[in-house]
Enzyme design. Structure first.
Site, PDB file in Angstrom:
ATOM      1  N   CYS A  12     -15.747   9.423   1.491  1.00 30.86           N
ATOM      2  CA  CYS A  12     -15.048   9.482   2.773  1.00 30.86           C
ATOM      3  C   CYS A  12     -16.003   9.527   3.961  1.00 30.86           C
ATOM      4  O   CYS A  12     -15.584   9.347   5.101  1.00 30.86           O
ATOM      5  CB  CYS A  12     -14.109  10.686   2.794  1.00 30.86           C
ATOM      6  SG  CYS A  12     -12.633  10.456   1.780  1.00 30.86           S
ATOM      7  N   LYS A  15     -16.001   6.411   6.263  1.00 30.25           N
ATOM      8  CA  LYS A  15     -14.854   6.074   7.103  1.00 30.25           C
ATOM      9  C   LYS A  15     -15.271   5.755   8.539  1.00 30.25           C
ATOM     10  O   LYS A  15     -16.226   6.324   9.060  1.00 30.25           O
ATOM     11  CB  LYS A  15     -13.845   7.241   7.126  1.00 30.25           C
ATOM     12  CG  LYS A  15     -13.162   7.502   5.802  1.00 30.25           C
ATOM     13  CD  LYS A  15     -12.243   8.695   5.863  1.00 30.25           C
ATOM     14  CE  LYS A  15     -11.012   8.447   6.686  1.00 30.25           C
ATOM     15  NZ  LYS A  15     -10.015   9.521   6.538  1.00 30.25           N
ATOM     16  N   ASP A  44      -1.101  10.344  10.877  1.00 32.67           N
ATOM     17  CA  ASP A  44      -0.696  11.140   9.727  1.00 32.67           C
ATOM     18  C   ASP A  44      -1.291  10.560   8.451  1.00 32.67           C
ATOM     19  O   ASP A  44      -1.927   9.507   8.452  1.00 32.67           O
ATOM     20  CB  ASP A  44       0.841  11.221   9.636  1.00 32.67           C
ATOM     21  CG  ASP A  44       1.308  12.610   9.250  1.00 32.67           C
ATOM     22  OD1 ASP A  44       0.702  13.196   8.332  1.00 32.67           O
ATOM     23  OD2 ASP A  44       2.258  13.116   9.867  1.00 32.67           O
ATOM     24  N   GLY A 132      -2.800  -4.384  -9.454  1.00 25.87           N
ATOM     25  CA  GLY A 132      -3.769  -4.265  -8.381  1.00 25.87           C
ATOM     26  C   GLY A 132      -4.359  -5.590  -7.977  1.00 25.87           C
ATOM     27  O   GLY A 132      -3.822  -6.655  -8.283  1.00 25.87           O
TER      28      GLY A 132
END
Length: 340
Positions: A12, A15, A44, A132
């Site tokens: 993360c 990001k 959110d 996927g």
């Protein structure tokens, strides 16, 4: 060919900064469908779409490049992280779709291991892996597009705390700092093992404990760090108070913070919260911990004070690191975040 060394950033921490995203997203047209209960307007964790009076879908997507050398472990972490957004909304995971980028020259056994790790976590969630999409890329990336379900009257948002609420964090902080230390060979075996266990841990177990308590808001703490996600929870209406002495920390995380083993993602998070929090009196190590990007971090829960201790004890049965880390102030102050 090394799995991890092929990547310039991972987890993360890769990001795009929250401040940059705000600028980009503000230029996009907002949806007008009344059944879209949660879109991207408040940053959110996932979208919520009402199907009927009893059912709503939760939809989210998350993927990133590796932050660990073991492809199977990476698959587990990426899948746990992707499904976390559904749990942050109060929902259950129905099914997931793989998102795969993989170098053509890298051994396909690594790809198989990565996918197997992800499949393990989807199965642990009681969900179905339904397909996927994959492409060749210069570095591996993996994640999931996840669909969940929730009653349209019971979903949780990230920016609806109430004055007097207690704030519960369900996982220890310091994942990014430990991974930074590991990259330069300074992380202890204890710290690395604790970070891996935390990142692999599904937030499913903590989310299941929320039922029956007066939970007013929830989000998961990931790439924007604790302060970034606290800022989103505070919004423009509330001030959240954080007690640094109560923060749960991974082993050695404070030491690595003192040694300034921070990340570029942490610096982006510092820029995002500038003006929303006064860090001048906060020890530098605690600043780095609260700005540290968390890969597959815990849930941040805003719950009525009367329910906080009972809920905490329930969560700690499966997630012993969980702790009450602060509260929602009775009135909006000059800053969105106050640090004690």
């Amino acid at each position: 060919m090394s799995f991890l060394s092929s990547c310039t950033s991972g987890g993360c921490g890769a990001k795009i900064g929250a401040g940059e995203l705000t600028d980009f997203l503000s230029a996009l047209p907002h949806a007008t469908d009344p059944n879209l209960l949660v879109g991207f307007e408040t940053a959110d964790d996932a979208a919520v779409y009402r199907l009927n009076e009893q059912q709503a879908l939760i939809s989210t997507v998350d993927f990133f490049s590796p932050m660990v050398e073991d492809p199977r472990m990476f698959g587990r972490i990426a899948a746990a992280n992707a499904m976390s957004d559904v749990y942050a909304m109060g929902g259950q995971v129905l099914y997931a779709l793989n998102l795969v980028c993989f170098p053509q020259k890298m051994p396909k056994e690594m790809l198989a291991e990565m996918l197997a790790g992800g499949a393990e976590k989807v199965a642990e969630a009681g969900a179905s892996l339904a397909g996927g999409h994959s492409i060749y890329d210069h570095e591996p990336k993996y994640g999931l597009a996840v669909t969940g379900t929730i009653h349209p009257a019971h979903y949780l948002k990230n920016d609806t705390p109430q004055p007097g609420d207690a704030l519960i964090l369900t996982k220890a902080l310091g994942v990014g700092l430990v991974q930074s230390a590991a990259r330069v060979g300074l992380a202890s075996e204890e710290a690395e093992a604790a970070a891996l266990a935390s990142m692999c841990r599904l937030n499913k177990y903590a989310a299941e404990k929320l039922i029956g308590y007066a939970v007013h808001a929830c989000t998961d703490v990931t790439g924007f760090g604790l302060l970034g996600h606290v800022s989103e929870m505070a919004g423009s209406e509330h001030t959240l108070v954080i007690d640094t002495s109560s923060l749960p920390l991974l082993p050695q995380a404070f030491y690595y913070a003192e040694e300034y083993l921070a990340t570029a993602g942490g610096e982006r998070n510092r820029q995002f919260v500038a003006g929303k929090v006064d860090l001048t009196e906060v020890a530098p190590a605690y600043q780095e911990i609260m700005l540290d990007p968390q890969t597959s971090g815990g849930l941040l829960i805003s719950v009525a004070a009367k329910d906080a201790q009972e809920l905490l004890l329930s969560i700690q049965q499966d997630d012993p690191a969980a702790a009450i880390i602060g509260m929602v102030a009775d009135e909006r102050g000059e800053k969105a975040i106050v640090i004690l």
